[in-house]
Design an enzyme around this catalytic site. Structure first.
Site, PDB file in Angstrom:
ATOM      1  CE1 TYR A 148      -2.827  -3.253   0.799  1.00 36.79           C
ATOM      2  CE2 TYR A 148      -4.407  -1.469   0.636  1.00 36.79           C
ATOM      3  CZ  TYR A 148      -4.116  -2.815   0.625  1.00 36.79           C
ATOM      4  OH  TYR A 148      -5.110  -3.722   0.420  1.00 36.79           O
ATOM      5  CE  LYS A 218       1.752 -18.278   1.418  1.00 36.37           C
ATOM      6  NZ  LYS A 218       0.972 -19.508   1.588  1.00 36.37           N
ATOM      7  CG  ASP A 284      -1.799 -20.611   2.975  1.00 37.71           C
ATOM      8  OD1 ASP A 284      -1.380 -20.501   4.149  1.00 37.71           O
ATOM      9  OD2 ASP A 284      -1.169 -21.222   2.091  1.00 37.71           O
ATOM     10  CG  ASP A 308      -8.037  -4.314   1.816  1.00 33.09           C
ATOM     11  OD1 ASP A 308      -9.223  -4.283   2.165  1.00 33.09           O
ATOM     12  OD2 ASP A 308      -7.598  -3.662   0.849  1.00 33.09           O
TER      13      ASP A 308
END
Ligand SMILES: NC(=O)C1=CN([C@@H]2O[C@H](COP(=O)(O)OP(=O)(O)OC[C@H]3O[C@@H](n4cnc5c(N)ncnc54)[C@H](OP(=O)(O)O)[C@@H]3O)[C@@H](O)[C@H]2O)C=CC1
Ligand SMILES: O=C(O)CCC(=O)C(=O)O
Ligand SMILES: [Mg+2]
Length: 419
Positions: A148, A218, A284, A308
């Site tokens: 971002y 992740k 995930d 988000d």
């Protein structure tokens, strides 16, 4: 009317407080007109007129562009900086080109590093899961870093070529699959940015009597950004929160030294002592487990993009984006902008149709932040009562048996009646 100020980290809120607002694009005006009426009525009723909000409009988005030729005028930033607390409707961001997100710009310019999004179930709201009430989580999304930051270069430009040349020739990068036709994006994640976010999440967990904090990352793939986030998260927990927390890092150390039984016992002792269990989850599997085992998650801290995605996924679990509030906060300066999780929903703009609950509940968070809890509680109770009576906007009505579908403005009337 007076300004809200902050001294030594404590907000001073006058009885007649001026609060800047951005009306928003698309459905923004519909939901703002409804929500602001409910906020005003609740404050009036809770304090018999002794407290009052004076709204001060500041411009951003399409309205700002039409009136000033700028999408985000400096005057808007200056006013929010000065008045400390603001509330906003959603703002449109073009896809694949055009100007960068004004929503993100507001967060970055005012360094509102925490995006706080509580996710709870309201009885009677239609949900796609069997036990939506099991989902009671609070998302702490890092709000200023990650992709971002907007450091990206369009395919075919000089800048993209320069970046790719640099990576291939100076950094010995061999695995840009199609270098001639790649765009490039950069993902900064810092120790400071991570630690101030996780610190805020842990303070929240302790003050609110929560049970656990999960660091979502992740880090197996993005080792030095998302993996570092996990490591810094554990570090801040252990170094700054001492015996108020028990981390999975500590669990592993006990397991290696004394075996699994000793580690399990240490964790159950910590739980029994009311310590916050600090754990982590790879993004995930996290998305699967929030659906299959939601009770195992409580406060969640993660980076900007994961946050988000997780925000909208969790909103769906408790009935959708029509009832998903949020706040962008800097806990150090006291600045905060409250806003719904959803966007401008352009196809419904001006139809007086969508659910104003997300922006209204963001207003409830704002009242709580100001210490005006009586008015906040009154609105929450009214939303509970109104939904229980099955008087709802289209988003809930289409999934509810026997519902009375009302417009945005009529839903606000009903909420005011039920205060
Ligand atoms: N903070 C902000 O200001 C944000 C701005 N945006 C921006 O908003 C624009 C549109 O984004 P988009 O991806 O379509 O996402 P939106 O959140 O605007 O809308 C997607 C869908 O969510 C549902 N929805 C949204 N708001 C409400 C509401 N108040 N009540 C009930 N349902 C609602 C509708 O679902 P259904 O079709 O099923 O009825 C709608 O079609 C983009 O420019 C995006 O960048 C997006 C997110 C946040
Ligand atoms: O800025 C935008 O347009 C989208 C932002 C967003 O989706 C969010 O903050 O949740
Ligand atoms: Mg979003």
């Amino acid at each position: 009317m007076a300004k809200i100020t902050v001294s030594n980290g404590v907000l001073n809120v006058p009885n007649e407080a001026t609060i800047p607002f951005i009306i928003g694009d698309g459905t923004g005006p519909d939901i703002w007109h409804a929500a602001s009426r409910v906020l005003e009525a609740a404050v009036e009723k809770a304090y018999d007129g002794e407290k009052k909000i004076e709204w001060k409009e500041v411009l951003a988005g399409e309205k700002a562009f039409n009136e000033t030729g700028e999408w985000l005028p400096q005057a808007t930033l200056d006013t929010i900086e000065e008045y400390l607390i603001a509330i906003k409707g959603p703002l449109t961001t073009p896809i694949g080109g055009g100007f960068r997100s004004l929503n993100v710009a507001l967060r970055q310019e005012l360094d509102l590093y925490t995006c706080l999004r509580p996710v709870r179930y309201f009885e009677g709201v239609p949900s796609p899961v069997k036990r939506p009430e099991d989902c009671d989580m609070v998302i702490f999304r890092e709000n200023t870093e990650d992709i971002y930051a907007g450091i990206e270069y369009k395919e075919g430009t000089e800048e993209a070529k320069k970046m790719i040349d640099f990576l291939q020739n100076e950094m010995n990068v061999k695995n840009i699959r199609f270098p001639e036709t790649s765009g490039i994006g950069i993902k900064p994640i810092s120790e400071e940015g991570t630690k101030r976010l996780v610190r805020g999440a842990l303070n929240y967990a302790i003050n609110e009597g929560r049970k656990s904090l999960t660091l979502v990352h992740k880090g197996n793939i993005m080792k030095f950004t998302e993996g570092a986030f996990k490591n810094w998260g554990y570090e801040v927990a252990e170094q700054e929160f001492g015996d108020k927390v028990f981390t999975w890092n500590q669990y592993d150390q006990i397991k290696d030294a004394e075996g699994t039984d000793a580690a399990n016992k240490a964790q159950s002792d910590a739980e029994a002592a009311g310590k916050i269990i600090v754990k982590d989850s790879i993004a995930d599997i996290f998305l699967q487990q929030i659906l299959t085992r939601p009770k195992e998650f409580d406060v969640v801290a993660t980076m900007n993009l994961n946050g988000d995605y997780v925000s909208d996924a969790l909103a769906a679990q408790v009935g959708g984006i029509g009832i998903a509030p949020g706040a962008n906060i800097n806990y150090l300066t006291g600045h905060a902008i409250f806003e719904a999780t959803h966007g401008t929903a352009p196809k419904y703009a001006g139809l007086d149709k969508v659910n104003p609950s997300s922006v209204l509940l963001s207003g409830v968070m704002m009242l709580e932040h100001m210490g005006w809890n009586e008015a906040a509680n009154m609105i929450t109770a009214s939303i509970e009562k109104t939904i229980a009576s099955k008087v709802v906007t289209y988003d809930f009505a289409r999934l509810m048996d026997g519902a009375t579908e009302v417009k945005t403005s009529e839903f606000a009337d009903e909420l005011i009646k039920n205060l």
